[in-house]
Enzyme design. Structure first.
Site, PDB file in Angstrom:
ATOM      1  N   ASP A   7      -2.732   1.443 -33.020  1.00 42.16           N
ATOM      2  CA  ASP A   7      -1.319   1.169 -32.746  1.00 42.16           C
ATOM      3  C   ASP A   7      -0.829   2.264 -31.816  1.00 42.16           C
ATOM      4  O   ASP A   7      -1.266   3.417 -31.917  1.00 42.16           O
ATOM      5  CB  ASP A   7      -0.494   1.180 -34.044  1.00 42.16           C
TER       6      ASP A   7
ATOM      7  N   ASP B 255      -0.111  -7.186 -32.665  1.00 39.80           N
ATOM      8  CA  ASP B 255       1.012  -7.346 -33.593  1.00 39.80           C
ATOM      9  C   ASP B 255       2.147  -8.140 -32.937  1.00 39.80           C
ATOM     10  O   ASP B 255       2.766  -8.987 -33.576  1.00 39.80           O
ATOM     11  CB  ASP B 255       1.538  -5.982 -34.055  1.00 39.80           C
TER      12      ASP B 255
END
Length: 186
Positions: A139, A153
Protein backbone atom coordinates in the site's frame (compact mmCIF):
# COMPACT_ATOMS: atom_id res chain seq x y z
CA UNK A 1 -22.38 -26.05 -38.72
CA UNK A 2 -22.04 -24.38 -42.11
CA UNK A 3 -25.16 -22.41 -43.09
CA UNK A 4 -24.27 -21.64 -46.73
CA UNK A 5 -21.82 -23.19 -49.15
CA UNK A 6 -18.52 -21.32 -49.01
CA UNK A 7 -19.24 -19.72 -45.62
CA UNK A 8 -16.49 -20.50 -43.10
CA UNK A 9 -17.58 -22.63 -40.19
CA UNK A 10 -18.23 -20.41 -37.18
CA UNK A 11 -18.52 -17.24 -39.30
CA UNK A 12 -22.06 -16.61 -38.14
CA UNK A 13 -22.37 -15.77 -34.49
CA UNK A 14 -25.66 -16.38 -32.82
CA UNK A 15 -27.52 -13.51 -31.20
CA UNK A 16 -26.43 -14.66 -27.77
CA UNK A 17 -22.73 -15.34 -28.40
CA UNK A 18 -21.74 -12.01 -30.00
CA UNK A 19 -22.83 -9.79 -27.08
CA UNK A 20 -21.38 -12.27 -24.57
CA UNK A 21 -18.01 -12.29 -26.32
CA UNK A 22 -17.89 -8.49 -26.39
CA UNK A 23 -18.81 -8.13 -22.72
CA UNK A 24 -16.31 -10.81 -21.69
CA UNK A 25 -13.68 -9.05 -23.80
CA UNK A 26 -14.51 -5.80 -21.97
CA UNK A 27 -14.28 -7.56 -18.59
CA UNK A 28 -10.86 -8.98 -19.54
CA UNK A 29 -9.64 -5.62 -20.91
CA UNK A 30 -10.66 -3.77 -17.73
CA UNK A 31 -9.13 -6.50 -15.53
CA UNK A 32 -5.83 -6.54 -17.44
CA UNK A 33 -5.59 -2.73 -17.43
CA UNK A 34 -6.38 -2.45 -13.70
CA UNK A 35 -4.04 -5.31 -12.79
CA UNK A 36 -1.21 -3.88 -14.87
CA UNK A 37 -1.51 -0.39 -13.37
CA UNK A 38 -1.69 -1.91 -9.88
CA UNK A 39 1.42 -4.05 -10.32
CA UNK A 40 3.45 -1.31 -12.04
CA UNK A 41 2.62 1.25 -9.34
CA UNK A 42 3.45 -1.22 -6.55
CA UNK A 43 6.80 -2.06 -8.19
CA UNK A 44 7.55 1.65 -8.47
CA UNK A 45 6.53 2.27 -4.83
CA UNK A 46 8.82 -0.50 -3.56
CA UNK A 47 11.77 0.98 -5.52
CA UNK A 48 11.11 4.67 -4.86
CA UNK A 49 9.67 4.90 -1.35
CA UNK A 50 10.98 4.15 2.13
CA UNK A 51 8.63 2.82 4.82
CA UNK A 52 7.85 5.51 7.39
CA UNK A 53 9.05 8.37 5.16
CA UNK A 54 5.95 9.79 3.44
CA UNK A 55 6.40 12.07 0.44
CA UNK A 56 3.91 14.84 -0.18
CA UNK A 57 2.40 14.95 -3.64
CA UNK A 58 -0.42 17.45 -3.09
CA UNK A 59 0.35 18.94 0.30
CA UNK A 60 -1.37 16.93 3.01
CA UNK A 61 -4.14 15.90 0.60
CA UNK A 62 -2.17 13.11 -1.08
CA UNK A 63 0.99 11.51 0.24
CA UNK A 64 3.00 8.51 -0.88
CA UNK A 65 3.78 6.30 2.11
CA UNK A 66 5.04 2.72 1.65
CA UNK A 67 3.29 0.23 3.93
CA UNK A 68 3.45 -3.57 3.82
CA UNK A 69 -0.03 -4.63 4.88
CA UNK A 70 -0.60 -8.22 6.07
CA UNK A 71 -4.35 -7.62 6.40
CA UNK A 72 -7.23 -6.35 4.33
CA UNK A 73 -8.42 -2.79 3.87
CA UNK A 74 -8.03 -0.66 6.98
CA UNK A 75 -5.51 -3.29 8.21
CA UNK A 76 -8.46 -5.50 9.11
CA UNK A 77 -7.71 -9.20 9.76
CA UNK A 78 -3.94 -8.84 9.96
CA UNK A 79 -3.66 -12.25 11.62
CA UNK A 80 -5.83 -14.00 9.02
CA UNK A 81 -3.86 -13.41 5.82
CA UNK A 82 -4.54 -16.95 4.58
CA UNK A 83 -8.31 -16.34 4.95
CA UNK A 84 -7.99 -13.23 2.75
CA UNK A 85 -6.08 -15.32 0.20
CA UNK A 86 -8.89 -17.89 0.12
CA UNK A 87 -11.52 -15.14 -0.20
CA UNK A 88 -9.66 -13.61 -3.16
CA UNK A 89 -9.45 -17.01 -4.88
CA UNK A 90 -13.19 -17.58 -4.32
CA UNK A 91 -14.01 -14.10 -5.68
CA UNK A 92 -11.97 -14.81 -8.82
CA UNK A 93 -13.75 -18.16 -9.25
CA UNK A 94 -17.19 -16.58 -8.82
CA UNK A 95 -16.38 -13.90 -11.40
CA UNK A 96 -15.32 -16.58 -13.89
CA UNK A 97 -18.54 -18.52 -13.20
CA UNK A 98 -20.78 -15.43 -13.51
CA UNK A 99 -19.05 -14.33 -16.73
CA UNK A 100 -20.84 -17.13 -18.60
CA UNK A 101 -24.11 -15.19 -18.27
CA UNK A 102 -22.59 -11.73 -18.73
CA UNK A 103 -24.34 -9.52 -21.30
CA UNK A 104 -24.18 -6.13 -19.57
CA UNK A 105 -21.38 -3.65 -20.30
CA UNK A 106 -21.66 -1.91 -16.90
CA UNK A 107 -21.48 -5.29 -15.18
CA UNK A 108 -18.46 -6.19 -17.34
CA UNK A 109 -16.68 -3.04 -16.13
CA UNK A 110 -17.62 -3.69 -12.50
CA UNK A 111 -16.55 -7.33 -12.59
CA UNK A 112 -13.37 -6.44 -14.50
CA UNK A 113 -12.43 -3.95 -11.78
CA UNK A 114 -13.22 -6.48 -9.06
CA UNK A 115 -11.12 -9.09 -10.84
CA UNK A 116 -8.22 -6.64 -11.24
CA UNK A 117 -8.31 -5.76 -7.55
CA UNK A 118 -8.57 -9.36 -6.37
CA UNK A 119 -5.76 -10.50 -8.67
CA UNK A 120 -3.57 -7.51 -7.78
CA UNK A 121 -3.67 -8.11 -4.05
CA UNK A 122 -3.60 -11.91 -4.48
CA UNK A 123 -0.38 -11.55 -6.47
CA UNK A 124 1.14 -9.73 -3.49
CA UNK A 125 -0.02 -12.52 -1.16
CA UNK A 126 1.97 -15.05 -3.18
CA UNK A 127 4.87 -13.00 -4.57
CA UNK A 128 5.78 -10.76 -1.61
CA UNK A 129 7.39 -11.86 1.66
CA UNK A 130 6.64 -13.99 3.54
CA UNK A 131 4.94 -15.55 0.45
CA UNK A 132 2.93 -18.73 0.21
CA UNK A 133 -0.42 -16.92 0.22
CA UNK A 134 0.54 -14.93 3.32
CA UNK A 135 2.58 -12.16 1.70
CA UNK A 136 2.06 -8.55 2.64
CA UNK A 137 0.20 -6.29 0.23
CA UNK A 138 1.99 -3.13 -0.89
CA UNK A 139 0.00 0.00 0.00
CA UNK A 140 1.36 3.47 -0.74
CA UNK A 141 -1.40 6.05 -1.29
CA UNK A 142 -2.40 8.09 1.75
CA UNK A 143 -5.27 10.56 2.06
CA UNK A 144 -6.06 12.55 5.21
CA UNK A 145 -7.99 10.55 7.80
CA UNK A 146 -7.90 7.46 5.60
CA UNK A 147 -5.81 4.27 5.72
CA UNK A 148 -3.04 3.77 3.18
CA UNK A 149 -4.25 1.93 0.06
CA UNK A 150 -3.25 0.91 -3.47
CA UNK A 151 -4.68 0.76 -7.00
CA UNK A 152 -6.13 -2.73 -6.44
CA UNK A 153 -8.05 -1.39 -3.45
CA UNK A 154 -9.37 1.46 -5.62
CA UNK A 155 -10.53 -1.10 -8.20
CA UNK A 156 -12.34 -3.16 -5.54
CA UNK A 157 -14.06 -0.13 -3.98
CA UNK A 158 -15.10 1.24 -7.38
CA UNK A 159 -16.41 -2.20 -8.36
CA UNK A 160 -18.40 -2.46 -5.12
CA UNK A 161 -19.99 0.95 -5.75
CA UNK A 162 -20.86 0.02 -9.35
CA UNK A 163 -22.30 -3.34 -8.29
CA UNK A 164 -24.41 -1.66 -5.60
CA UNK A 165 -25.65 0.93 -8.13
CA UNK A 166 -26.48 -1.73 -10.72
CA UNK A 167 -28.28 -3.84 -8.13
CA UNK A 168 -30.19 -0.79 -6.85
CA UNK A 169 -31.24 0.07 -10.40
CA UNK A 170 -32.29 -3.54 -11.00
CA UNK A 171 -29.82 -4.25 -13.81
CA UNK A 172 -29.03 -7.95 -14.05
CA UNK A 173 -25.80 -9.59 -15.21
CA UNK A 174 -27.56 -10.34 -18.48
CA UNK A 175 -28.37 -6.63 -18.96
CA UNK A 176 -32.08 -7.02 -18.30
CA UNK A 177 -33.82 -4.76 -15.82
CA UNK A 178 -35.80 -6.30 -13.02
CA UNK A 179 -39.32 -4.93 -13.27
CA UNK A 180 -41.23 -4.11 -10.14
CA UNK A 181 -43.98 -6.58 -9.49
CA UNK A 182 -47.22 -4.65 -9.03
CA UNK A 183 -48.92 -5.11 -5.68
CA UNK A 184 -52.22 -6.97 -5.73
CA UNK A 185 -55.07 -4.52 -5.57
CA UNK A 186 -57.17 -6.05 -2.85
Amino acid sequence: MQTEAGTPIGAHETESTAPRRRTIALLVLVAVAGYTVDQLTKAWAVRALEPGSPKQVVGDLLQLDLVRNPGAAFSFATNATWVLTIIAIVVIGVICFIARRLRSWPWAVALGLLLAGALGNLTDRFARPPGGGQGHVIDFLRLPHWPVFNVADMCVVTAACLIALLAFRGVGIDGRRQHDVPDDAS
